[in-house]
Design an enzyme around this catalytic site. Structure first.
Site, short mmCIF file in Angstrom:
data_model
loop_
_atom_site.label_atom_id
_atom_site.label_comp_id
_atom_site.label_asym_id
_atom_site.label_seq_id
_atom_site.Cartn_x
_atom_site.Cartn_y
_atom_site.Cartn_z
N GLN A 48 12.55 2.18 -3.37
CA GLN A 48 11.31 2.07 -4.13
C GLN A 48 10.65 3.32 -3.53
O GLN A 48 10.28 3.42 -2.31
CB GLN A 48 10.59 0.94 -4.18
CG GLN A 48 9.24 0.98 -5.12
CD GLN A 48 8.44 -0.40 -4.89
OE1 GLN A 48 9.18 -1.41 -5.24
NE2 GLN A 48 7.04 -0.39 -4.57
N ASP A 49 10.10 4.22 -4.23
CA ASP A 49 9.02 5.27 -3.97
C ASP A 49 7.97 5.10 -4.55
O ASP A 49 7.61 4.66 -5.79
CB ASP A 49 9.61 6.56 -4.27
CG ASP A 49 10.55 7.29 -3.44
OD1 ASP A 49 11.11 6.48 -2.56
OD2 ASP A 49 10.96 8.55 -3.53
N ARG A 60 -7.00 1.59 3.87
CA ARG A 60 -5.92 0.58 3.28
C ARG A 60 -4.95 0.13 4.31
O ARG A 60 -4.56 0.84 5.12
CB ARG A 60 -4.89 1.60 2.35
CG ARG A 60 -5.80 2.30 1.04
CD ARG A 60 -4.49 3.08 0.25
NE ARG A 60 -5.32 3.79 -0.77
CZ ARG A 60 -5.32 3.31 -2.13
NH1 ARG A 60 -4.96 2.13 -2.42
NH2 ARG A 60 -6.12 4.21 -2.94
N HIS A 63 -1.60 -3.74 6.30
CA HIS A 63 -0.62 -4.83 5.40
C HIS A 63 0.85 -4.73 6.09
O HIS A 63 1.33 -3.96 6.92
CB HIS A 63 -0.39 -3.87 4.15
CG HIS A 63 -1.59 -3.60 3.40
ND1 HIS A 63 -1.87 -2.42 2.81
CD2 HIS A 63 -2.94 -4.15 3.36
CE1 HIS A 63 -3.12 -2.66 2.06
NE2 HIS A 63 -3.66 -3.70 2.65
N LYS A 72 9.35 1.01 5.82
CA LYS A 72 9.05 2.13 4.97
C LYS A 72 8.85 3.46 5.81
O LYS A 72 8.70 3.44 6.96
CB LYS A 72 7.69 1.80 4.14
CG LYS A 72 6.50 1.53 5.15
CD LYS A 72 5.33 0.85 4.48
CE LYS A 72 4.30 0.00 5.17
NZ LYS A 72 3.46 -0.51 4.38
N HIS A 119 0.79 -1.89 8.68
CA HIS A 119 0.65 -0.49 8.63
C HIS A 119 -0.79 -0.46 7.92
O HIS A 119 -1.21 -1.22 7.05
CB HIS A 119 1.64 -0.05 8.03
CG HIS A 119 1.42 1.33 7.64
ND1 HIS A 119 1.11 1.78 6.18
CD2 HIS A 119 1.45 2.54 8.32
CE1 HIS A 119 1.00 3.00 6.16
NE2 HIS A 119 1.10 3.64 7.33
N TYR A 132 5.24 6.89 -0.21
CA TYR A 132 6.09 5.71 0.57
C TYR A 132 7.36 5.54 0.07
O TYR A 132 7.50 5.83 -1.30
CB TYR A 132 5.28 4.24 0.27
CG TYR A 132 3.70 4.36 0.41
CD1 TYR A 132 3.22 3.75 1.82
CD2 TYR A 132 3.12 4.70 -0.50
CE1 TYR A 132 1.76 3.65 1.71
CE2 TYR A 132 1.31 4.55 -0.18
CZ TYR A 132 0.86 4.20 0.75
OH TYR A 132 -0.38 3.83 0.99
N ASP A 143 3.11 -10.43 0.29
CA ASP A 143 1.93 -9.50 1.00
C ASP A 143 1.20 -10.27 2.09
O ASP A 143 0.62 -11.52 1.71
CB ASP A 143 0.80 -9.05 -0.22
CG ASP A 143 1.44 -7.91 -1.19
OD1 ASP A 143 2.64 -7.73 -0.62
OD2 ASP A 143 0.67 -7.69 -2.11
N ASP A 168 -8.55 -6.22 1.53
CA ASP A 168 -8.76 -5.95 2.88
C ASP A 168 -10.20 -6.07 3.54
O ASP A 168 -10.00 -6.61 4.57
CB ASP A 168 -8.28 -4.45 2.79
CG ASP A 168 -7.15 -3.83 2.65
OD1 ASP A 168 -6.17 -4.70 2.36
OD2 ASP A 168 -6.93 -2.58 2.23
#
Length: 183
Positions: A48-49, A60, A63, A72, A119, A132, A143, A168
């Site tokens: 996945q991109d 951000r 995570h 990633k 990250h 990513y 998550d 967050d």
């Protein structure tokens, strides 16, 4: 493109390309299967991109994914970001270590974040796009978020945080996350 070991986080790498610049701008290879393979990673594992756009001061993270985790490749394709990785793999020789980097559109360096590491990043420019390449499809039920301002981690974010997601802002600290995960 060359692979550079990140000593603070076992299994993390920086992939440094060679941008070719002239009066038109630049051309740069941003992914090279052979460079990825050279450090023992499977380039075909990435499924996945994704891309995010942030404005100066936006933060951000931090995570990570539960279960098998998520590896990633992260690159700032436009602008500059301050990037942080925390090793949360209990069996790692660099467990709980923090590594920080500046990623930018000038260098186009890609950071490999191993599964099991938290990250996050903060935008340093008016606009910052982060790309990513992820090795697992996203599953929101996996998550995990750790407070970006946890004093135990003491990530040296360079700017005041101007904005972050509710998730967050309300994230628990590292000790609570580790307790919840039974680590």
């Amino acid at each position: 493109m060359k692979a550079i070991d990140v000593p603070e986080v076992a299994g993390a790498y920086l992939f440094e390309p060679t941008p070719h610049a002239d009066e038109r701008g630049f051309f740069c290879r941003t992914f090279d299967a052979e460079a990825v393979r050279s450090v023992g990673l499977d380039p075909d594992a990435f499924v996945q991109d994704s891309v995010s756009r942030s404005v100066r001061g936006v933060l951000r993270g931090l995570h990570l994914r539960s279960g098998a985790g998520e590896a990633k490749l992260v690159r700032c394709s436009y602008g500059r970001v301050f990037d942080a990785v925390v090793d949360l793999r209990p069996d790692s020789p660099t467990y709980r270590n923090l590594a920080c980097f500046e990623l930018s559109d000038e260098t186009q360096v890609t950071l490999y974040v191993p599964a099991g590491c938290a990250h996050g990043f903060q935008a340093l420019t008016d606009t910052a796009d982060v790309s990513y390449r992820i090795d697992r499809p996203h599953d929101p039920s996996e998550d995990v978020t750790i407070a970006f301002d946890d004093p135990e981690l003491a990530v040296p974010w360079p700017l005041p945080v101007t904005s972050t997601s509710r998730r967050d802002r309300e994230a628990p600290g590292l000790a609570e996350v580790l307790r919840q995960r039974g680590k």
